[in-house]
Design an enzyme around this catalytic site. Structure first.
Site, mmCIF file in Angstrom:
data_model
loop_
_atom_site.group_PDB
_atom_site.id
_atom_site.type_symbol
_atom_site.label_atom_id
_atom_site.label_comp_id
_atom_site.label_asym_id
_atom_site.label_seq_id
_atom_site.Cartn_x
_atom_site.Cartn_y
_atom_site.Cartn_z
ATOM 1 N N SER A 1 0.869 -1.184 0.000
ATOM 2 C CA SER A 1 0.000 0.000 0.000
ATOM 3 C C SER A 1 0.900 1.225 0.000
ATOM 4 C CB SER A 1 -0.876 0.000 1.260
ATOM 5 O OG SER A 1 -1.515 1.248 1.454
ATOM 6 N N TYR B 1 -1.852 -0.497 10.529
ATOM 7 C CA TYR B 1 -1.829 -0.829 9.098
ATOM 8 C C TYR B 1 -0.565 -0.289 8.438
ATOM 9 C CZ TYR B 1 -3.547 -1.108 4.250
ATOM 10 O OH TYR B 1 -3.700 -1.383 2.904
#
Length: 254
Positions: free
Chosen positions: A136, A149
């Site tokens: 990501s 995350y």
């Protein structure tokens, strides 16, 4: 020549798009995930050979071992691994519980480690093996309220780079694909968080996320899948250890 691919998190979002794209390119595909129904739906859309691995838990070593064994028994080997399973819990740092932290790192980072370690021997023996980790832009920069995350995805990028160098003398490449905000069920969670915290409508929340992309839009799952398909092909044999942002210019790697 058949080049079987295993995709984790294949039932929805980016994983689904990757599975369909690789299948269209002629790869037999193993569709791994926890829930059977979405995996079966993806399999029904594939004209070529596919294998559904429901109940596949990337955080459980025994589940991973059993699933990879099924792939090898069905396809006779494994040439491409796409680690796509992921979760993105959201909370302020001081309200991020140990349970949330462990779950985020378990699914995103430890899961990538476990699946790759079990699959690696077969990938090495396949010739021109490919390991592609869906990270990501959160693995390249920071975002508020998703510290677990971000930490996990930074870990995925670090793991990618380390393993790429370890395997550089072989014909196995290891790369990370780093999407920005992508139009998937995962981003729906971010939209709901914005709505809950700000009172904005879903449409306004979606537009707020889109504005983080200089192109003024969300990335599509198919755009991520196209990048994965390129990395899985022969033309990317000199590409390894890279973290490729698919984010409309949001993150500019130095």
């Amino acid at each position: 020549m058949s080049r079987p691919a295993l995709i984790t998190g294949a039932g929805t979002g980016i994983g689904r798009a990757v599975a369909l794209r690789l299948a269209a390119a002629g790869h037999p595909v193993a569709l791994a995930g926890r829930r059977a129904a979405p995996l079966e739906e993806v399999a029904s859309a594939i004209a070529g050979e596919s294998l559904v691995l429901a109940g596949f838990d990337v955080t459980d070593a025994a589940s991973v071992e059993a699933g990879v064994t099924q792939v090898l028994e069905r396809f006779g080997g494994l040439a491409v691994l796409v680690n796509c399973a992921g979760e993105a819990p959201s909370a302020p740092f001081n309200k991020t519980s140990r349970e949330v932290w462990d779950q985020a790192l378990g699914v995103n980072l430890t899961g990538t480690f476990l699946v790759t370690q079990v699959a690696l021997a077969s990938i090495r023996s396949a010739g021109n093996g490919r390991i592609i980790n869906i990270a990501s832009t959160a693995g390249l920069t920071g975002y508020p309220y998703v510290s677990a995350y971000c930490a996990a995805k930074h870990g995925v990028v670090g793991l990618t780079r380390a393993l790429a160098l370890e395997l550089a003398a072989t014909d196995v490449t290891v790369n990370a694909v780093c999407p920005g905000f992508t139009d998937t069920p995962l981003v729906d969670g971010a939209i709901q968080t914005i709505m809950d915290k700000t009172g904005r409508s879903a449409d306004d929340a979606r537009k707020a996320l889109a504005r983080s992309n200089p192109q003024g839009r969300l990335v599509t799952p198919d755009e991520v899948a196209d990048t994965v398909a390129w990395l899985a092909g022969e033309g990317a044999s000199a590409i390894t250890g890279q973290a490729i942002a698919v984010a409309g210019g949001e993150v500019l790697a130095g």
